[in-house]
Design a protein around this motif. Structure first.
Motif, PDB file in Angstrom:
ATOM      1  N   GLN A  30      -2.888  -4.075  -3.327  1.00 35.03           N
ATOM      2  CA  GLN A  30      -4.151  -4.321  -2.633  1.00 35.03           C
ATOM      3  C   GLN A  30      -4.666  -3.075  -1.907  1.00 35.03           C
ATOM      4  N   VAL A  31      -3.763  -2.340  -1.247  1.00 36.20           N
ATOM      5  CA  VAL A  31      -4.211  -1.233  -0.396  1.00 36.20           C
ATOM      6  C   VAL A  31      -4.452   0.042  -1.178  1.00 36.20           C
ATOM      7  N   ILE A  64       4.308  -0.035   5.314  1.00 37.88           N
ATOM      8  CA  ILE A  64       4.118  -1.405   4.806  1.00 37.88           C
ATOM      9  C   ILE A  64       5.439  -2.168   4.837  1.00 37.88           C
ATOM     10  N   VAL A  95      -8.759  -1.642   4.632  1.00 40.49           N
ATOM     11  CA  VAL A  95      -7.340  -2.003   4.467  1.00 40.49           C
ATOM     12  C   VAL A  95      -7.126  -3.461   4.880  1.00 40.49           C
ATOM     13  N   THR A  96      -7.709  -3.841   6.024  1.00 39.84           N
ATOM     14  CA  THR A  96      -7.569  -5.223   6.491  1.00 39.84           C
ATOM     15  C   THR A  96      -8.089  -6.207   5.450  1.00 39.84           C
ATOM     16  N   GLN A 101      -8.399  -5.874   2.331  1.00 40.28           N
ATOM     17  CA  GLN A 101      -7.572  -5.910   1.129  1.00 40.28           C
ATOM     18  C   GLN A 101      -6.249  -6.654   1.347  1.00 40.28           C
ATOM     19  N   VAL A 102      -5.615  -6.418   2.496  1.00 44.50           N
ATOM     20  CA  VAL A 102      -4.255  -6.956   2.689  1.00 44.50           C
ATOM     21  C   VAL A 102      -4.264  -8.399   3.170  1.00 44.50           C
ATOM     22  N   ILE A 133      -1.204  -0.930  10.500  1.00 46.93           N
ATOM     23  CA  ILE A 133      -2.205  -0.300   9.612  1.00 46.93           C
ATOM     24  C   ILE A 133      -2.891   0.856  10.333  1.00 46.93           C
ATOM     25  N   ASP A 193      -2.906   4.598   8.721  1.00 45.42           N
ATOM     26  CA  ASP A 193      -4.102   5.394   8.426  1.00 45.42           C
ATOM     27  C   ASP A 193      -4.080   6.719   9.193  1.00 45.42           C
TER      28      ASP A 193
END
Lengths: 308, 308, 308, 308, 308, 308
Positions: free
Chosen positions: B170-171, B272, C167-168, C170-171, C272, C276
């Motif tokens: 996903q990321v 992760i 990112v949020t 997607q995850v 996350i 990043d």
């Protein structure tokens, strides 16, 4: 390197590091690190010519004439004349390299004796399988034990290994319960991963796998490959004991590896290894020192380097 | 386990832990840890008979009738009646085991898909070589990811691996520069050493090599053995990248392994992995909690386990 | 800045730092830090004239002609000619500023979309109230996310925020129990205090309240002021959840703020955000690097900046 | 030292540090640290002559004429003319030394008053026995309290002691349960070992026993010798209480000495000692500062040195 | 609580904590924490009846008759008779509550005097605005300063505040450069967030915002709300100085808040706050102690609680 | 103590610790720690009578008959019959005390030999002066080296000292540059302060000066007193070297004393001291262990106590 300020130096060196800069007056100069048997020395070559820049490279062997000055409390050689060595100089590179205190051949003989005294066939066989390989044996007997601080000279690792074996042989009668074979095998193989982690015995640098895998795990990998080749099970209890000594060795001091020491052999090995590293580092500081007190970046304090 | 004080429990359990003690009045009792799909429960059997002590052993599957009490803020079952299960109970051990939230077969299919999407032949081959071995595959797909705290249930490691693969998939579009194959291979193999470090999927304990070598280095050893079998060089740049992700994964949090992350893939994998471990641990705490705030020994603080 | 030693540079720059010194021969010179879209560069102007000292100030935009040298392993530009830009140069300051990789307008559109997708009226309203203020909105969309190390360029904070939102988004499907609105609001507002803590988007420095209060608490203060203005209770459970994410974000890594993460949303956001920051820092190092290994003061180790 | 860039300085100084170097153009120069009542100043004397090198030594008292420049954000004096002071200059060395804010004689009178107010004969006697010795008294009343950072000037230790006595006298009414005599005696004797650990009041350096034994244990040794001379038992409960205050003083901050504070007096003394050290350090930074924010190596952060 | 083993206790108590358990013989019992003016006491009520369980709840006020025993080196009351208080007992809850050493009304008068002596209108006004609110004033003057360890009794925070004001007033003449108003305001407001973070003056517990936001940031929020109400700019330099003292107060010891102390006032406040916390904790330990040495979980060592 | 669950124990013991409690059924019982040559054992005496409570005190010598049970994974003796020893038992207290492995007289002879081999008159004289005092000699040769964990038995300190001397004598030939006399003197005197810090050889506890001064500084004090008596200057370079070894010994591991090791002798002594402490601790754990893995509170991990 015990030269005083103002003393003249005329000697042969190997160039360990080299950098070009432009001085305030616009002219170029070279900053060099020179090295020979008596240690390392920073040097400057002012007003360097284009020609000189071409042949005065890293690893060049040169003859230098200059004066010692001090800059920020560090000795520095102001080079006045410099040339590459020629055949007539009759210089052997080995004579320029800072070496272990005992001749490498003697150390190698002592190491072989310690190997022969190992009773465990498993441990003796894994050591012999690894040292039988020429590229491992040659590197193990020439590289320093570390890039800086302790045993940081030609064959430093070999000297470290043999000293550890001697200390073990001497102390074990005081602690008769310990398994001598496991400890001697740890002394010999604990840094074998450095033969892959360090690039060169004379001007060593970390290799890519040295940086990404680390020499501890590289040691474990090499022992595993040797075991497979020699037909020894990686789960053999002596192999596990050996690997545990190597892995636990780094925990308390550098906190970089897997497990704390959980056996008497690992406790023993960890302390004598550290003892030898620190004593050797102290002697290296004392060798270079010219003051009563010398700051050590490894110990992070001033050490007492007074000579009676 | 969401039972209230005073509630009656009649259910099937597996005995995870068992200890004999003598009570103040001189009679013996058993302290037990019981477990089934809804979690774990401490229990006491007072005035235990010699007979009961003979068959009420660790790993026994039993039917229990008792009352919930609270002791030092922890639920405890006061057993009033207990017997071994018989064939008539028609109990399958799998029904008693606390399991991953998604069925193990489904997880296994998803894992196979992720493996098939790996482009690098080297990485796909090392994974396949290892999973082709029945004893590895069976253990990897049944053991928990840890003894306590996170994914601490049947097939917990498999669920953890598949979740990590999903998060990666996903990321990665957000960080297109990263090497997907290296990260997916790290997700799948980073804990493979736990198949040797943990003794049993249902009531796991550390093995001797788990304690003395540690699961991180055991993972590296297994990957190396697989590589040798598959004819892949251990110095292949993708193998080094994979091993670096695994080794660096443990540095910052637990300070137990060799090297800090020095590649983008290792930075990514480390975060992760930690994210999934902590979120899973939080959900496990929430599942068991019956108060608004629950102290967590893993996080070393009270967590907010309020349910709207 | 990927220039080789000896290469000539003729380009436009903004002066980020400036210092006068006297050289060994008694003449004055300027030490400068120059910056444009391709990064930063240290420079020296020898034998500076009194005139030059008058107009060659911090923030000046100049055209420079010089040669790249190396000093202590760092690139340095030896300036041979320099003048202020004139209208004829047709230089726009925005062209000189090191910027986010994606155009600022595009990032702003994406941010607005993420705000519109927030379901909670409370959280959408607090964000809109704050961004409606021109001085906040302009600063939030132009300042870097940090003075050094990560997202340290024009609009770096905006890029960081939008990346976190992606990112949020997607995850979250992998962890469906999490409250998306709280996390997205944290992504957008967690660094809003930096609009008060940093002085300027181009040459940022810490303000007095940035030093004395810290950007974390400044964020909380601004959110509180916005809430009062928008008529939202500061004790509203979503406001508390948002503030908890922001406050707990800094605990584990920098140990500078109030509370460890105690909710699933705070655990998620913390990881996350760190991911990043570290990935962006790694890419910034790689961009500037010209060697296989580059030491990073932020990571405190050499990073692998090899380009295939 | 509050001089601006470019300002001319014509003044008397004492030479605290001196180092010869060779400049890029091959000529020699001196790097000096000069000091007088207004503080310290780094200086350079370019193109130094052999003559100048003979008389311009450490501890020389000189008259200097030069210009202030800035190098790496530090003030530096570019010396243009320099000579040794002569009798005609009518310079007293005491006028050149950076001193405590209150005259030393006044501080000494205050200290004697505090001693006289001690009710415990034991504690008063041990102090008097030690201060009766001329070499201790003279050193205690002239040395700085530390080489750097706090009270680092002539009679700084005496000023620190008297300030601590004042703070104690003021605060004790708020905490009436505390034993005043033990605390006042700790204020006076806690750093007495520095009379052996520091070599000189004007240009102090650590002595060999200062480095090898440390000033805390040297204090304990001196108190013990004094007690034996005065016929006081070293196990007398007030002597133990005094020594405990001194030993525990260093635990929490510097972790260098034996035991944590376990009495109310030790808790009290530890905090006021630290308070006075930090406040004095802050004032010293502020005195030298010319910017709103000044980085402090002792506090390891920028301090707010703004002057209204 | 200075009772000896075997002593009989007949007294009134408030029930602070209560838990049901089942004993080895199957009968239920209650574990209680009882509290009154002389401190806290653990107690057991064996063979509790269903009736007793109904009325013997947390916060109940009871009359108890029992014997002191020792269990794991802790006093424990073996309850033999217990009943709820009735009107005839003529017990006022205030008589049962462990209180500050000085009457609360007196402390309140002293606090008002300190407020009146603040010269800065800004700081006096922010304090008055906050204390004018009945719910804040009532809570600030009744809650303990902490749940455990120091000032952990009714009106403990008020006593702590007033002691800090006294210490400040006494010591400031020794350090005349410090801004008294900023320090006094910090003494008064630094823990105001605890009025929101703690639930109750008698049996305090952390509230949800106490856990999720933390009392330091809650203090900052309340000061900001007060400032908005009073029309004071949150960026006013005295407000920033006040908030800096509060925020920096927690750094060095507990590492929980934003910024290290960067002003002389913050350095001063931090040390006297810690001094008063530790001295009060020490006196609380001494009060309860019956041995020469008492282990303290706060200090993590045995403290010397010998009484001459 | 290698007894199995259910085994019967009929033996003589000394009572090391004793505590009265009330059981759930209201009757009193005693919790005891019993000790004899084979180690320590926790025990319970249920339904203790008033009579028994009178004579069953700490330090009593008793004959016991009971059964081994397990409680929280620890062996516990359920006492069924107990009485004081009488003359007829013909029990000598020395037979009950857990002792050094080698007879104390033999250790004492070995120690005297090591003293005689010291060449330095200064160091030999300071040792002899101290050991000539009967109360020091008797205590030094009977107390344990620590209350718990290592050499925690009768004459444990003497055994530790003699082992250190042996290790030194064996290893010094490998490091011939080291000063043997300084190291041997450190081995003998480094813990001499424990003769004042520990109260009793059989049931040792910390004395008040042990807690308030600490055994390291007590050692320094005793050496200083001895030196004054023997007419040796405390600043004699060998005395300083000896004290430095003792003081630096505690830095790296326990961070409780003044200075890091700055001489080769201190480095050496620190490592062999730690080696012997840890090996002895490991053997003590192994002696008591009955499982393959045993958790150690000193090492803070499970140790491998497997017996082949």
């Amino acid at each position: 390197m015990n030269k005083q300020e103002g003393e003249r130096v005329v000697d042969y060196f190997i160039v360990k590091d080299r950098e070009t800069s432009v001085a305030a007056n616009g002219s170029e100069y070279l900053s060099l690190t020179l090295s020979n048997k008596s240690g390392s020395l920073r040097a400057k070559l002012w007003d360097v010519t284009e020609k000189q820049k071409e042949w005065l490279l890293k690893r060049a062997i040169i003859k230098v004439d200059g004066l010692i000055t001090f800059f920020r409390e560090q000795r520095q050689l102001n080079i006045q004349r410099v040339r590459l060595v020629t055949e007539e100089d009759e210089i052997d590179i080995n004579e320029l390299v800072n070496q272990a205190f005992i001749p490498r051949e003697e150390l190698w003989q002592e190491l072989r004796m310690f190997i022969d005294e190992i009773d465990s066939e498993t441990l003796r066989e894994i050591i012999k399988t690894l040292l039988r390989k020429k590229e491992i044996r040659e590197k193990l007997t020439t590289i320093p034990a570390a890039k800086m601080y302790h045993h940081a000279y030609y064959a430093g690792l070999l000297e470290h290994i043999v000293t550890l074996c001697h200390v073990t042989a001497q102390v074990l009668p005081v602690y008769p319960h310990l398994n001598k074979d496991v400890i001697i095998a740890s002394c010999i193989l604990h840094d074998i991963g450095k033969t892959k982690a360090l690039s060169d015995p004379v001007i060593p640098d970390y290799t890519t796998s040295g940086e990404l895998i680390g020499h501890v795990v590289l040691s474990i990998e090499m022992i595993l490959e040797g075991a497979i080749e020699a037909g020894i099970s990686t789960d053999h209890h002596e192999m596990v004991a050996l690997k545990h000594c190597i892995l636990s060795n780094y925990r308390q001091n550098y906190q970089t590896s897997g497990v704390g020491s959980k056996t008497a052999e690992a406790i023993f090995f960890q302390h004598i290894n550290q003892l030898d590293n620190e004593l050797n580092a102290f002697f290296m500081i004392g060798n270079e020192a010219c003051e009563e007190w010398t700051f050590s970046p490894m110990f992070k304090r001033k050490m007492y380097t007074y000579r009676k």
